[in-house]
Each structure stands twice: as structure tokens, then as C-alpha cells.
Design an enzyme around this catalytic site. Sequence first.
Site, PDB file in Angstrom:
ATOM      1  N   HIS A  27       0.801  -1.225   0.000  1.00  0.00           N
ATOM      2  CA  HIS A  27       0.000   0.000   0.000  1.00  0.00           C
ATOM      3  C   HIS A  27       0.834   1.275   0.000  1.00  0.00           C
ATOM      4  CE1 HIS A  27      -4.149  -1.436   0.428  1.00  0.00           C
ATOM      5  NE2 HIS A  27      -3.648  -2.428   1.134  1.00  0.00           N
TER       6      HIS A  27
ATOM      7  N   LYS B 251      -8.781  13.383   4.669  1.00  0.00           N
ATOM      8  CA  LYS B 251      -7.905  12.211   4.656  1.00  0.00           C
ATOM      9  C   LYS B 251      -7.003  12.263   5.886  1.00  0.00           C
ATOM     10  CE  LYS B 251      -6.667  13.565   0.579  1.00  0.00           C
ATOM     11  NZ  LYS B 251      -6.926  12.334  -0.163  1.00  0.00           N
ATOM     12  N   ARG B 252      -6.251  11.226   6.082  1.00  0.00           N
ATOM     13  CA  ARG B 252      -5.297  11.202   7.194  1.00  0.00           C
ATOM     14  C   ARG B 252      -4.328  12.379   7.067  1.00  0.00           C
ATOM     15  NH1 ARG B 252      -0.520   8.120   7.294  1.00  0.00           N
ATOM     16  NH2 ARG B 252      -1.189   7.171   5.327  1.00  0.00           N
TER      17      ARG B 252
ATOM     18  N   LYS C  91       0.507  14.060   2.029  1.00  0.00           N
ATOM     19  CA  LYS C  91      -0.822  14.402   1.516  1.00  0.00           C
ATOM     20  C   LYS C  91      -0.976  15.914   1.347  1.00  0.00           C
ATOM     21  CE  LYS C  91      -2.838  10.182   3.430  1.00  0.00           C
ATOM     22  NZ  LYS C  91      -3.268   9.491   2.204  1.00  0.00           N
TER      23      LYS C  91
ATOM     24  N   THR D 152      -8.615   6.307  -1.954  1.00  0.00           N
ATOM     25  CA  THR D 152      -9.997   5.893  -2.222  1.00  0.00           C
ATOM     26  C   THR D 152     -10.962   7.043  -1.950  1.00  0.00           C
ATOM     27  OG1 THR D 152     -10.087   4.944   0.014  1.00  0.00           O
ATOM     28  CG2 THR D 152      -9.678   3.423  -1.820  1.00  0.00           C
TER      29      THR D 152
ATOM     30  N   LYS E 258     -14.558   8.209  -3.845  1.00  0.00           N
ATOM     31  CA  LYS E 258     -15.835   8.511  -3.185  1.00  0.00           C
ATOM     32  C   LYS E 258     -16.355   9.885  -3.599  1.00  0.00           C
ATOM     33  CE  LYS E 258     -14.055   5.752   0.555  1.00  0.00           C
ATOM     34  NZ  LYS E 258     -13.111   5.816   1.676  1.00  0.00           N
TER      35      LYS E 258
END
Length: 780
Positions: A329, A516-517, A522, A624, A628
Site C-alpha cells: 500500500h 484524509k489522514r 498528503k 480511495t 468517493k
Amino acid sequence: MKNFKANVCDYLKLNYDKTVATATTSELYSAVACAGIAEVGHDFTEKAKNADGKKVAYLSAEFLIGRMTYNNLLNLGLLEKYTELMDEYKRNTRELEDIDDPATGNGGLGRLAACFLDSGATNGINLNGYGIRYRYGLFKQSFKNGFQTEEPDDWTKFGDPWSIRHDEDKVLVHFKDDDVYAVPYDMPVIGYGGKKINFLRLWQAEPVQEFDFDMFNNQNYAKEATKRNNAFAISAVLYANDSMKAGKQLRLKQQYFFSSASVQDMVRTYKKKYGDDFRHFADEYAIQLNDTHPTVAIPELIRILMEEEGLSFAKSFKIARETFAYTNHTIMAEALEKWDVALFKSVIPHVYKYVQMIQKALRKDLEKLNHEGFDADQYNIIDGNLIHMARMAIYGSHSTNGVAALHTEILKNDALKEWYKIYPERFNNKTNGITQRRWLALCNMELSGFITENIGQGWITDLDRLKKLAPLADNKKTIKQFNEIKRIKKVQLAEYIRENEGITIDPSFIYDIQIKRLHEYKRQLLNAFSILDIYYGLKEGRIKDFMPMCFIFGAKAAPGYFRAKSIIKFINEIANLVNNDPDVKDKLKVVFVQNYNVSYAEKLVTAADISEQISTAGTEASGTGNMKLMLNGAVTLGTYDGANVEIVQEAGEENNYIFGNRVEDIEKLKADGYNSRKIYEKNKRLKKVVDTLVDGTFDDGGTGGFKELYTSLLEGASWHKPDHYFIFADFDSYVEAKLRANKDYKDREAFGKKCLLNVAAAGKFSSDRTIRQYTEEVWS
């Protein structure tokens, strides 16, 4: 199913002497869940274990299930009956939301696992999950003076009626310091239509001796309590802080605990059918390792087959390799787990010798490949004083897959290229997916109704049918309906944020959402800098004709991740500045929602106009959340990274906003000696927003966090170079793309068409497709 409503009423009468009208929310929750279990049958685990065909065991350190009641009722076809029942007694159909939200996962990894289980059952596949029943899950997040604070998330305080405890299936897990029981709690995994029921088995750690009366009676209170507490700690908290040795030992204990218990469970079930003949084990089971966390299951299976069943190492290793498959991942070095040998032996020394056997077998295999210039040491599972779990996962399995096309190519050509060179046949891609049952049918009933009205309801189990929406994008009336649904969802989100955060946002604003985390790669910090730049641009008059925008963040930072927590504080400082400036009150709003989780996500993804997917190219394996948001009609503002690449390929770059350096550009910047300070000095707008970290514009509460962020961008740190994630390199391109999206939004019809075409192109990103690919290409 005709008895569902009656069963709810009977349960309330028998257990609480109440009716639907008088029951508390938690009592109603228990009644609805128990009525749902009655529809499934309490023996669902036994039926799943005895189902015909190969069984797939999905081993994952986390399963981010989200609210179970509504999802289960939807898949059982009972949601309408539940709604009727609540309406009859004048109860709010959504009131179970706040107490039904299992906190057994963190982010994308755990949510993916949950989506996969849903798709497995819906597609008639024997796919069962195995993990840990965390007592407190991750944590509940709140903000105090802009800082993240954490408190335990006691998700079972209202009960856990969807789980069934199976004491008869408990197993003993051995550690150097003590043994513990792993006691399973099983949740039904219900396929859409209720035809297939699988299970999610979560193990709870309990002491072998529940209470040592003699020790207590001899007044050794602390020692007696310590033994119990050590057992309970194993399943206490998801991802315990591992900054010190004790935390690392606990993390390893957790991983071995659920891996050993799960493998023991499978071996025991297998023997009931085949006895001592293990030739069929790999035909009966496929075990999928969800990242490196359960990799210790490989030597554990070999240990059990050799020590307890009398097989040779050669036969045991062959069975293991044919049984296990590994999903990678991430390419992040820090996430490719490595365990110190001494620490490993301090926790599970009885497993270490089997790791040594695997290492010896590896070296023997590598000898056959030996040639001039060949470096066998780069493959070592035991490398010096470290055990490389990713290497063991690749060598000890028959399949290694990435989770997006770009990610898999990076694995093959860069991150794991040495392994791809010798085992090319083991590498494959399985682009992630999401279940449309939860992420559209359940969370966005307005859009679901619109889609069904236009193309029928077949999309619920065949998301490719959304392609039929594409021709409708040229119909002005259709786009008007579609935009009206988006407005409804924005109004709903605004109301939810007002109730939960005490903040008022305007549904007429563009909703630009990053959820998100919280991690540096990110790049929430890049988003923060862009907001400041837009703020200053509006104040200076540099930015004109600007459509009002509301920037919404949702993210949790790991408790020990100081830099990530400083970014949260920085964004909250920006929000405080922007939201209290009367000059921009009609143009800008910034909101960081608290305690972002699946329930919050269900409201945020449906209301988003713009989906922020801005990780540095080559760092996000897939994502993901991007899927969504796309499925619910948001355009992607993102880098050419992870599954963004495939989203753009499906929906068209003209219908999204791609910016920034691509993987090959990043590699060139590295090769040329990337100089963040040079960019900073030349770019006045960038310099102005970065300087707010240290020029007194904002207050970090004396923590030094903002100065540390500033230093990391311009000077680097011991473990990374300056601006490690190339925020400065992408800044101009990012702001330009954001302003371009803002400008395009003025034409509501044209922007709505982009959004609808994204929905129409989302079919590929169903987890149904992903699971079918795993079934055909990995699990046989």
C-alpha cells in the site's frame, strides 16, 4: 423479513418493557441490530466456514467499518421497513448515527478492507475478514485553542449488538513474557440482497487466568492487576504510539496476536474437514496480507505446520507460499516495516527461528541467480539487526500487488525493482475500489434516486452502468436537477457543521474539501498556503471576480506525529484569521471539522464541489477518498498521482483540474539538486505565506511547531532534505488550478456537466471490480 418490525417491538418489550416510542436511542439500536441478526441467523459464521469453494481470509490490522445498522438494513432489503417503523412512532430515522460507529480502523487502509468485505459478499465470494477488536479504536479528536487533543473512543459503550462472541473458538497465543487468549467476536458481512453472508472475525485479547485469587488474597494487588492489564493492552488501542521500545513491542504483539489467532483458526477448521492431510490447504484457503502488518502470519503458519503437524520445512514453506498473497500500500520507506531482531526475539522468540529458515531458503534460491554484479544482500529478510517484513511478504507469497496502475509501475521500476527483476510473474496491479452501496446508495439517497430514475437500479451491483448517464450531460434540465441535488447535500452538510462545530457556512459557496489522514505527503500544508495566498490576493485586490469558497478539512494526526499536529494548528490559525476578517466574509471561509470519521465522510463527500487530492506525485499509492468524491459528483483538483491518473483517464482531464510536477518531473528535480530556498527567495507570494510561520502572524502556543515546519521546508532535517514533498515546486501551478476551477464554477451548467460526467465515469472504481480481479487473478 416480514417479521422484522415485529421482532424490533418484541425485543424492546421483552428486554426493556418499552415500545419504539419510549425506548432510548441505545435500546432502539440493540433492538434493531438483534432483529437484523435474526434475519441473518446466529450461525452465520459456521455456515460461512462450511461454504463450498475456496475461502479467502483477509488479514488486516484495521477494518474501518463505519455505521453498520443502516448498511446492513440496506443490504438485507430492510431499510424501508425500518423507516416505516420509525415514522409510525415519530422517531428520527437517523438517530442511530451517533452511537453506531465502530472505531476499529484509521483511514484508507481500514476503509478499503471494509469495502472489500462488502463486495466479496455481494459477489458471492467466500471472503472473510480477520483483525483485532480494539477496545478504544483510534481516538476521538477535538480542538483546544486550535490544537488537536485526543481522548479514548469507547465505541462499545452503547453495546455491540452486531457482534457475537464465540468462546468456543478462542485460541491461545504465546509470547515470551506470557500467554493470552484470543477470543473472537464475529460480525455478519451481508451481501447486497442478503443472499450471501460472510463474517468479520475480530479477536479480543484476554488473560489466561481472568483473576488470580491467591495472588490478590496475598495482597499482591499490583502484580495481579499487571498480568491482566498486559493482556488487555494488546487489543486496547489501534496503532499505539511506538516512539519508544515499549510501544514497538506492543505493536509487534498486536500484529502477532491477530495473525497467530487467525492462522490457528484456519488450521483448526481445515483439520475438521481434512484431518492431518495438509495437501489441500492452499486449495481451501487464500490468505491476503493487507500491507505488512500481518506478514508475521507467514512464519507462524510454517511454525504450526512443522511443530504441531509434523511437516518438513520444505512442505510447510510450499504451502505458505501457495496460500499467501501480499498487497503493498505504500512506497514510503518508513511504512515498509522493519523490526529490530533483538526486539522481535524479546516478544516472539519461538517465531524467530522460522524467520531464519525463510532467510536461509531465500539465500539458497538466490545462489541459483548468482552472476557477476548480482547483489544478493539487497534481498536479505534478516539484514544486519533488522527483519524486513516487506521482503518476507514478497518472498513468502505467490503474489505482490500494487493498488493503482501508477503505484504498481513504481513498485516494479523503482521501489521493489530488484524483486521484480527475479520474480516478475508475482507482480500485478489491483486498482483499489469503493463499495457503491455505502458510498452512494446509502449516503446520497437523493443522487441515488436521480440515477435510478434515469438508468434503472442495476448500478447498485454493476457500477459500470453509470456510463449510461454520460449522454444526459448535454441535457440542461438534467444538469439543473443534478445541481439541485448537490445544493441539497450542501445545505445538509452546512446544518450538520452548524450543529456539531458551531460554525455557519453558506451553501452558496463553492465547497472545496480535503479529507484524509494528516500526513506531510498528503500536503494539507500546501492547501493551507494556497488559502493564505488567495486571502492576501483578495485583500490586495490582486484577485478579482472571485466566486466565494469554503475550504473544509477533515483529518486526524497520529498522537506522536508532532509535525502533523503543528499543521492542524496552523490551519486552525488560518481559519481564525480568515473567518474573523470582515473584508472577506462574503468570499472565504475555512473550517477544520473535528473527529473526522466514516460518518462525517458520508456527509462531506456528498456535498463537495471540489475534491482535493494533492499528494506529491509518486507518493500516494492509490487513494480511495478521491473515488468517493468523484462518485458523488465532485471534480478532482489533484496531482498526477495514485488513482488520480486513472480517474482522469476515465472522466477526462478536461473535466478535472490536474496540476503540478509528475513523477518523472520530481525525479528530475531530485537529480538536479532541488533547491527550495531558491524558489522561496524568488517567489514573493510564496515567501509571504511561508513567512507567516515565523513572522508573528500566527501563534503556535509556544510549542515551536511553526518554526519547525519552516525549518523543514528550507533547511530539512536529519532524515530528509528541505521541502521533502516539493510543496514549493507545485505552489504556483496549484493556486492557478484552484483559481481556474473557481472561475469555471461561475457557469453552473458547464461545471455541473463536468461533475455529472465524473459520476458517469466512476464505474471502474467499484470495489466489486477489484474483488473480481483478485478472485480471478490472485486467489484462483
